[in-house]
Design a protein around this motif. Structure first.
Motif, PDB file in Angstrom:
ATOM      1  N   ASP A  88     -53.689 -43.625 -28.650  1.00 59.77           N
ATOM      2  CA  ASP A  88     -54.795 -44.454 -28.155  1.00 59.77           C
ATOM      3  C   ASP A  88     -54.645 -45.950 -28.453  1.00 59.77           C
ATOM      4  OD1 ASP A  88     -56.084 -42.121 -27.260  1.00 59.77           O
ATOM      5  OD2 ASP A  88     -56.761 -41.725 -29.318  1.00 59.77           O
ATOM      6  N   THR A  89     -53.684 -46.319 -29.315  1.00 61.06           N
ATOM      7  CA  THR A  89     -53.557 -47.745 -29.650  1.00 61.06           C
ATOM      8  C   THR A  89     -52.396 -48.417 -28.910  1.00 61.06           C
ATOM      9  OG1 THR A  89     -52.182 -47.225 -31.581  1.00 61.06           O
ATOM     10  CG2 THR A  89     -54.548 -47.502 -31.968  1.00 61.06           C
ATOM     11  N   VAL A  90     -51.609 -47.629 -28.183  1.00 57.68           N
ATOM     12  CA  VAL A  90     -50.467 -48.198 -27.454  1.00 57.68           C
ATOM     13  C   VAL A  90     -50.953 -49.243 -26.447  1.00 57.68           C
ATOM     14  CG1 VAL A  90     -48.612 -47.665 -25.817  1.00 57.68           C
ATOM     15  CG2 VAL A  90     -49.093 -46.103 -27.703  1.00 57.68           C
ATOM     16  N   VAL A  91     -50.232 -50.363 -26.366  1.00 59.14           N
ATOM     17  CA  VAL A  91     -50.571 -51.417 -25.406  1.00 59.14           C
ATOM     18  C   VAL A  91     -49.530 -51.388 -24.286  1.00 59.14           C
ATOM     19  CG1 VAL A  91     -50.905 -53.906 -25.093  1.00 59.14           C
ATOM     20  CG2 VAL A  91     -51.478 -52.838 -27.293  1.00 59.14           C
ATOM     21  N   VAL A  92     -49.928 -50.913 -23.116  1.00 58.90           N
ATOM     22  CA  VAL A  92     -48.978 -50.838 -21.992  1.00 58.90           C
ATOM     23  C   VAL A  92     -48.812 -52.241 -21.406  1.00 58.90           C
ATOM     24  CG1 VAL A  92     -48.485 -49.779 -19.752  1.00 58.90           C
ATOM     25  CG2 VAL A  92     -49.705 -48.469 -21.509  1.00 58.90           C
ATOM     26  N   PRO A  93     -47.564 -52.757 -21.375  1.00 60.97           N
ATOM     27  CA  PRO A  93     -47.371 -54.115 -20.847  1.00 60.97           C
ATOM     28  C   PRO A  93     -47.773 -54.223 -19.374  1.00 60.97           C
ATOM     29  CG  PRO A  93     -45.371 -53.297 -21.929  1.00 60.97           C
ATOM     30  CD  PRO A  93     -46.308 -52.139 -21.785  1.00 60.97           C
ATOM     31  N   LYS A  94     -48.207 -55.409 -18.981  1.00 57.07           N
ATOM     32  CA  LYS A  94     -48.555 -55.645 -17.567  1.00 57.07           C
ATOM     33  C   LYS A  94     -47.352 -55.358 -16.687  1.00 57.07           C
ATOM     34  CE  LYS A  94     -51.568 -59.636 -17.969  1.00 57.07           C
ATOM     35  NZ  LYS A  94     -51.158 -60.264 -19.093  1.00 57.07           N
ATOM     36  N   GLY A  95     -47.594 -54.665 -15.578  1.00 56.08           N
ATOM     37  CA  GLY A  95     -46.512 -54.420 -14.622  1.00 56.08           C
ATOM     38  C   GLY A  95     -45.517 -53.371 -15.066  1.00 56.08           C
ATOM     39  N   ALA A  96     -45.833 -52.639 -16.157  1.00 49.38           N
ATOM     40  CA  ALA A  96     -44.897 -51.629 -16.669  1.00 49.38           C
ATOM     41  C   ALA A  96     -44.858 -50.409 -15.745  1.00 49.38           C
ATOM     42  CB  ALA A  96     -45.321 -51.206 -18.065  1.00 49.38           C
ATOM     43  N   ASP A  97     -43.832 -49.592 -15.922  1.00 50.17           N
ATOM     44  CA  ASP A  97     -43.699 -48.336 -15.189  1.00 50.17           C
ATOM     45  C   ASP A  97     -44.740 -47.363 -15.758  1.00 50.17           C
ATOM     46  OD1 ASP A  97     -43.007 -45.715 -14.440  1.00 50.17           O
ATOM     47  OD2 ASP A  97     -40.890 -46.240 -14.213  1.00 50.17           O
ATOM     48  N   ALA A 103     -45.982 -40.712 -19.671  1.00 50.98           N
ATOM     49  CA  ALA A 103     -45.178 -39.593 -20.184  1.00 50.98           C
ATOM     50  C   ALA A 103     -44.792 -39.843 -21.648  1.00 50.98           C
ATOM     51  CB  ALA A 103     -43.927 -39.411 -19.323  1.00 50.98           C
ATOM     52  N   ALA A 104     -44.468 -41.106 -21.962  1.00 53.65           N
ATOM     53  CA  ALA A 104     -44.088 -41.449 -23.335  1.00 53.65           C
ATOM     54  C   ALA A 104     -45.270 -41.260 -24.287  1.00 53.65           C
ATOM     55  CB  ALA A 104     -43.579 -42.890 -23.390  1.00 53.65           C
ATOM     56  N   ALA A 150     -38.384 -51.645 -19.982  1.00 53.79           N
ATOM     57  CA  ALA A 150     -37.096 -51.104 -19.533  1.00 53.79           C
ATOM     58  C   ALA A 150     -36.553 -50.083 -20.547  1.00 53.79           C
ATOM     59  CB  ALA A 150     -36.089 -52.242 -19.332  1.00 53.79           C
ATOM     60  N   TYR A 151     -36.755 -50.361 -21.829  1.00 49.03           N
ATOM     61  CA  TYR A 151     -36.256 -49.458 -22.881  1.00 49.03           C
ATOM     62  C   TYR A 151     -37.024 -48.132 -22.880  1.00 49.03           C
ATOM     63  CZ  TYR A 151     -35.037 -47.780 -27.589  1.00 49.03           C
ATOM     64  OH  TYR A 151     -34.612 -47.016 -28.662  1.00 49.03           O
ATOM     65  N   VAL A 152     -38.358 -48.210 -22.808  1.00 46.39           N
ATOM     66  CA  VAL A 152     -39.172 -46.977 -22.778  1.00 46.39           C
ATOM     67  C   VAL A 152     -38.806 -46.136 -21.554  1.00 46.39           C
ATOM     68  CG1 VAL A 152     -41.542 -46.098 -22.461  1.00 46.39           C
ATOM     69  CG2 VAL A 152     -41.074 -47.882 -24.157  1.00 46.39           C
ATOM     70  N   THR A 153     -38.646 -46.799 -20.410  1.00 47.92           N
ATOM     71  CA  THR A 153     -38.275 -46.095 -19.172  1.00 47.92           C
ATOM     72  C   THR A 153     -36.899 -45.434 -19.328  1.00 47.92           C
ATOM     73  OG1 THR A 153     -39.549 -47.730 -17.946  1.00 47.92           O
ATOM     74  CG2 THR A 153     -38.048 -46.376 -16.669  1.00 47.92           C
TER      75      THR A 153
END
Length: 325
Positions: A164-173, A179-180, A315-318
């Motif tokens: 719940d604390t993860v910050v998804v970057p703008k424009g991320a996949d 899934a991550a 890119a790394y998470v993807t």
């Protein structure tokens, strides 16, 4: 933890009570002849103190770390106690760590909680050039750290990130990130405990670089042992992998795990378990991209804007999800 030199003015001096405390831990006839603020960290003020004798004889350097930021003060006692324990343990090993001179975790003598230790030669190297030579050296050093078997184990690792604390970057996949995040909702895999540095990354490793080329490069020190823990080797490897991916590009994150195994290190056998630790650390870094990017820019990597680092993290998470997911 990362050093931050941005909180203090270059003209600021070591505080008087702290300086008096330092002087009490010097040898007879020694005095502080020069102080220099060190830059590039996030949690503490760092000072390099040059120590000389009154007769102008031998000179040596010590490093003083003082926690002054209100946000970190409440954790300073725990961190300094852990670092003191780690440095005491490492003194009898081949791991090149600073020697402990004195510690004042509760600020009983100093204005703020402080640590005094020996100064190690070498410097941190954050540029892309020569990375191919440095990565195997980093991997070998980490294998050596994980081989330590302390009589008294440090406390178990703490993983601060939650789904719940993860910050998804703008424009991320978004599909890859969703899934991550699902990966770290699962219970953590079983693991064999190891002695962990817990913030092993290029900013905490000192190199001696004899020439502009990296041939002959060697590690002269590993610093910042305040988060020492007991946990899976995968977690330390994941942390260094994330840092390399953000500093130098996503492929280097994957390369570090391979180099660790080539150096004799053992990681989780199942791909799903490796993915869990790798993703957990990558997602944890989503919460501090701005701080990290700022520290790297101050250290000379001026092109690493918050946006650039976010894009590399995406890119790394993807890539992780594609390779191991």
């Amino acid at each position: 933890m990362r050093w931050h030199g941005g909180h203090h003015d270059e003209a600021a001096a070591v505080r008087p009570l702290t300086l008096a405390w330092v002087c009490r831990h010097l040898d007879v006839g020694e005095q502080v002849i020069r102080t220099e603020a060190l830059h590039g960290g996030i949690t503490a003020e760092m000072w390099r103190l040059t120590i000389g004798t009154r007769d102008g004889g031998t000179v040596r350097d010590l490093v003083l770390r003082t926690f002054v930021d209100p946000f970190y003060l409440e954790r300073a006692e725990d961190w300094l106690n852990r670092e003191t324990g780690a440095l005491t343990l490492l003194a009898g090993t081949d791991v090149p760590a600073p020697g402990l001179v004195a510690a004042d975790p509760t600020a009983a003598h100093c204005e703020y909680p402080s640590l005094l230790m020996t100064h190690l030669s070498g410097r941190t190297v954050l540029d892309d050039e020569g990375l191919q030579t440095r990565v195997p050296l980093l991997a070998r050093q980490l294998v050596e750290i994980h081989a330590l078997r302390p009589v008294e184990r440090p406390r178990e690792y703490v993983a601060l990130t939650t789904a719940d604390t993860v910050v998804v970057p703008k424009g991320a996949d978004e599909a890859a990130w969703a899934a991550a995040i699902d990966v770290i909702r699962k219970p953590r895999p079983p693991y064999e405990g190891r002695f962990l540095h817990r913030d092993f990354q290029p900013g905490n490793v000192l190199f001696d670089m004899p020439s502009s080329r990296s041939a002959g490069a060697r590690i002269t020190g590993v610093v910042d042992w305040a988060a020492t823990s007991w946990g899976p080797a995968d977690l330390d490897v994941a942390h260094c992998s994330t840092n390399l991916a953000l500093l130098h590009g996503p492929a280097w994150g994957q390369r570090f795990a391979e180099a660790y195994e080539e150096a004799g290190g053992v990681l989780a056998a199942a791909a799903s378990e490796r993915l869990y630790w790798r993703v957990r650390d990558a997602l944890a870094s989503s919460e501090e991209v701005q701080l990290v990017a700022q520290a790297w820019r101050e250290a000379g990597r001026t092109e690493l804007t918050t946006r650039a680092v976010e894009e590399r993290l995406d890119a790394y998470v993807t890539a992780l999800m594609n390779a191991l997911g």
